[in-house]
Design an enzyme around this catalytic site. Structure first.
Site, PDB file in Angstrom:
ATOM      1  N   TYR A 144       0.818  -1.212   0.000  1.00  0.00           N
ATOM      2  CA  TYR A 144       0.000   0.000   0.000  1.00  0.00           C
ATOM      3  C   TYR A 144       0.855   1.267   0.000  1.00  0.00           C
ATOM      4  O   TYR A 144       0.439   2.302  -0.508  1.00  0.00           O
ATOM      5  CB  TYR A 144      -0.930   0.026   1.218  1.00  0.00           C
ATOM      6  CG  TYR A 144      -2.179  -0.812   1.062  1.00  0.00           C
ATOM      7  CD1 TYR A 144      -2.105  -2.155   0.744  1.00  0.00           C
ATOM      8  CD2 TYR A 144      -3.440  -0.249   1.235  1.00  0.00           C
ATOM      9  CE1 TYR A 144      -3.250  -2.923   0.619  1.00  0.00           C
ATOM     10  CE2 TYR A 144      -4.590  -1.003   1.108  1.00  0.00           C
ATOM     11  CZ  TYR A 144      -4.491  -2.345   0.800  1.00  0.00           C
ATOM     12  OH  TYR A 144      -5.624  -3.098   0.664  1.00  0.00           O
ATOM     13  N   LYS A 192       4.199 -15.312   2.257  1.00  0.00           N
ATOM     14  CA  LYS A 192       4.490 -15.995   0.991  1.00  0.00           C
ATOM     15  C   LYS A 192       6.016 -16.145   0.947  1.00  0.00           C
ATOM     16  O   LYS A 192       6.696 -15.628   0.049  1.00  0.00           O
ATOM     17  CB  LYS A 192       3.924 -15.174  -0.186  1.00  0.00           C
ATOM     18  CG  LYS A 192       3.952 -15.888  -1.522  1.00  0.00           C
ATOM     19  CD  LYS A 192       2.927 -17.004  -1.668  1.00  0.00           C
ATOM     20  CE  LYS A 192       3.110 -17.717  -2.998  1.00  0.00           C
ATOM     21  NZ  LYS A 192       2.308 -18.953  -3.115  1.00  0.00           N
ATOM     22  N   ASP A 224      -1.728 -18.580   0.095  1.00  0.00           N
ATOM     23  CA  ASP A 224      -2.660 -19.338  -0.771  1.00  0.00           C
ATOM     24  C   ASP A 224      -3.245 -20.514  -0.004  1.00  0.00           C
ATOM     25  O   ASP A 224      -4.448 -20.790  -0.057  1.00  0.00           O
ATOM     26  CB  ASP A 224      -1.981 -19.771  -2.079  1.00  0.00           C
ATOM     27  CG  ASP A 224      -0.622 -20.416  -1.880  1.00  0.00           C
ATOM     28  OD1 ASP A 224      -0.068 -20.348  -0.763  1.00  0.00           O
ATOM     29  OD2 ASP A 224      -0.098 -21.008  -2.855  1.00  0.00           O
ATOM     30  N   ASP A 248      -5.980  -7.774   3.995  1.00  0.00           N
ATOM     31  CA  ASP A 248      -7.131  -7.178   3.321  1.00  0.00           C
ATOM     32  C   ASP A 248      -7.971  -8.277   2.670  1.00  0.00           C
ATOM     33  O   ASP A 248      -9.192  -8.353   2.843  1.00  0.00           O
ATOM     34  CB  ASP A 248      -6.624  -6.188   2.259  1.00  0.00           C
ATOM     35  CG  ASP A 248      -7.756  -5.566   1.469  1.00  0.00           C
ATOM     36  OD1 ASP A 248      -8.755  -5.185   2.084  1.00  0.00           O
ATOM     37  OD2 ASP A 248      -7.637  -5.480   0.228  1.00  0.00           O
ATOM     38  N   ASP A 252     -11.770 -10.207   4.097  1.00  0.00           N
ATOM     39  CA  ASP A 252     -13.024 -10.293   3.341  1.00  0.00           C
ATOM     40  C   ASP A 252     -13.488 -11.747   3.258  1.00  0.00           C
ATOM     41  O   ASP A 252     -14.671 -12.055   3.407  1.00  0.00           O
ATOM     42  CB  ASP A 252     -12.852  -9.752   1.908  1.00  0.00           C
ATOM     43  CG  ASP A 252     -13.201  -8.267   1.801  1.00  0.00           C
ATOM     44  OD1 ASP A 252     -13.027  -7.549   2.803  1.00  0.00           O
ATOM     45  OD2 ASP A 252     -13.649  -7.839   0.723  1.00  0.00           O
TER      46      ASP A 252
END
Ligand code: IPM
Ligand code: MG
Length: 361
Positions: A144, A192, A224, A248, A252
């Protein structure tokens, strides 16, 4: 904490206005019952601020936030208007990311109320052991904010940069380990590390810090795999610790484990001067704005988080959470959490029913 609690109220755009109004009802009831003084001051933010002042985050709102003990925020954004201003001037980067500066710890609890099992998209046997996850999203680093960032002049190429430093990882990891101590004592760190240099550093730092918390069980997942495990076995998670972008996305995903985005509150906390910022995780939802059908529970639970984290009012926070549970147990549902064939109630009915169930005992 006693005395006057100064709260900057920023309803913003779309359903933000509707759900924050319900949160205010709840907070008024709390102050009446428990004898607290909340001093609310409303500020302009988002498109509403743009229309009135030409910027999504006016200086006056910044000043109000600086002078307040906590910020109670609704939502900003309206995709239909995005094309009217350059991307850098849109409310999401200007207002949201502006106010989150310095607030590196984003707490996003995803809890499935057992009475809502029927609206959770997963099969009942997958969630039968419950879902009670705290996502700790690092909020001020990573993609970001990393530089360089932007679009080449010819428009052919764009770049975002993921950057993390050891202190940035350590401070959010500490929040995760401490939070786990007050829960089921498990931290799953998500990265990751097999591909990203930031991921490898993340794993190394979290592993090292984990040794200071031998009572907390630490595990690691690639992002993942975590996305998959959240659907396969959500009950296995307690605290999920992760970087900004992964948090983020995973929050969700986790919100659906709770039945709806309309159920998830959040808190953005730091340890410096920045005023703590409290927001439901859902956005402005222009498609349903103004219809009085949005679910105010995320905003109401966000108010509870504010009482807990900014004012140390644990009893009062629990009173709100109990009232929400009771209202759901009594069968009341907004459109997003209603079972097929059920009849939904409005935003303000839900707010009033919850308010009426708040008790001091
Ligand atoms: C969220 C939102 C924001 C984010 C957007 C609107 C900038 O998706 O709070 O999760 O990415 O942080
Ligand atoms: Mg998001």
């Amino acid at each position: 904490m006693s005395g006057v609690h100064k709260i900057a109220v920023l309803p913003g755009d779309g359903i933000g206005v509707e759900v924050v109004a319900e949160g205010r009802k709840v907070l008024d009831r709390i102050s009446e019952l428990f004898g607290h003084t909340f001093q609310f001051t409303e500020g302009l933010i988002g498109w509403a601020a743009m229309d009135a002042t030409g910027t999504a985050l006016p200086e006056e709102t910044v000043r109000l936030c600086r002078e307040s003990d906590a910020i109670y925020f609704g939502a900003v954004g309206d995709p239909a208007r995005d094309a009217s201003v350059p991307p850098k001037e849109r409310p999401e980067p200007v207002a949201l990311l502006g106010l989150r500066k310095g607030l590196y710890a984003n707490l996003r609890p995803a809890v499935l109320n057992p009475a809502l099992t029927e609206v959770c998209p997963l099969r009942p046997e997958i969630v039968k052991d419950g879902v009670d996850i705290l996502i700790l999203r690092e909020l001020t680093g990573g993609l970001y904010y990393g530089q360089p960032k932007g679009r080449d002049e010819d428009g052919n190429r764009a770049v975002d940069t993921m950057v993390y430093t050891i202190p940035e990882i350590e401070r959010i990891a500490r929040v995760a380990f401490e939070a786990a101590r007050g829960r089921r004592k498990k931290v799953c760190s998500v990265d990751k590390a097999n591909v990203l240099a930031c991921g490898a550093l993340w794993r190394e730092v979290v592993t090292r810090l984990g040794k200071e918390y031998p009572d907390v069980e630490l595990s690691h997942l690639y992002v993942d795999n975590c996305a998959m495990q959240l659907i396969r076995n959500p009950s296995s998670f307690d605290v999920i610790l992760t970087e900004n972008t992964f948090g983020d996305i995973l929050s969700d995903e986790a919100s659906m484990l709770a039945g709806s985005m309309g159920m998830l509150p959040s808190a953005c906390l730091g340890d410096g001067d920045a005023t703590p910022f409290y927001e439901p995780i859902h956005g402005s939802a222009p498609d349903i704005a103004g219809k009085g059908i949005a679910n105010p529970i995320a905003a109401i639970l966000t108010a509870a988080m504010m009482l807990r984290h900014s004012f140390s009012l644990e009893t009062e926070a629990l009173a709100i959470e109990r009232a929400v549970d009771q209202t759901i147990a009594d069968g009341y549902r907004t459109a997003d959490i209603v079972a097929p064939g059920g009849s939904p109630i409005s935003t303000s009915e839900m707010g009033s029913l919850i308010t009426a169930r708040i008790s001091a005992a």
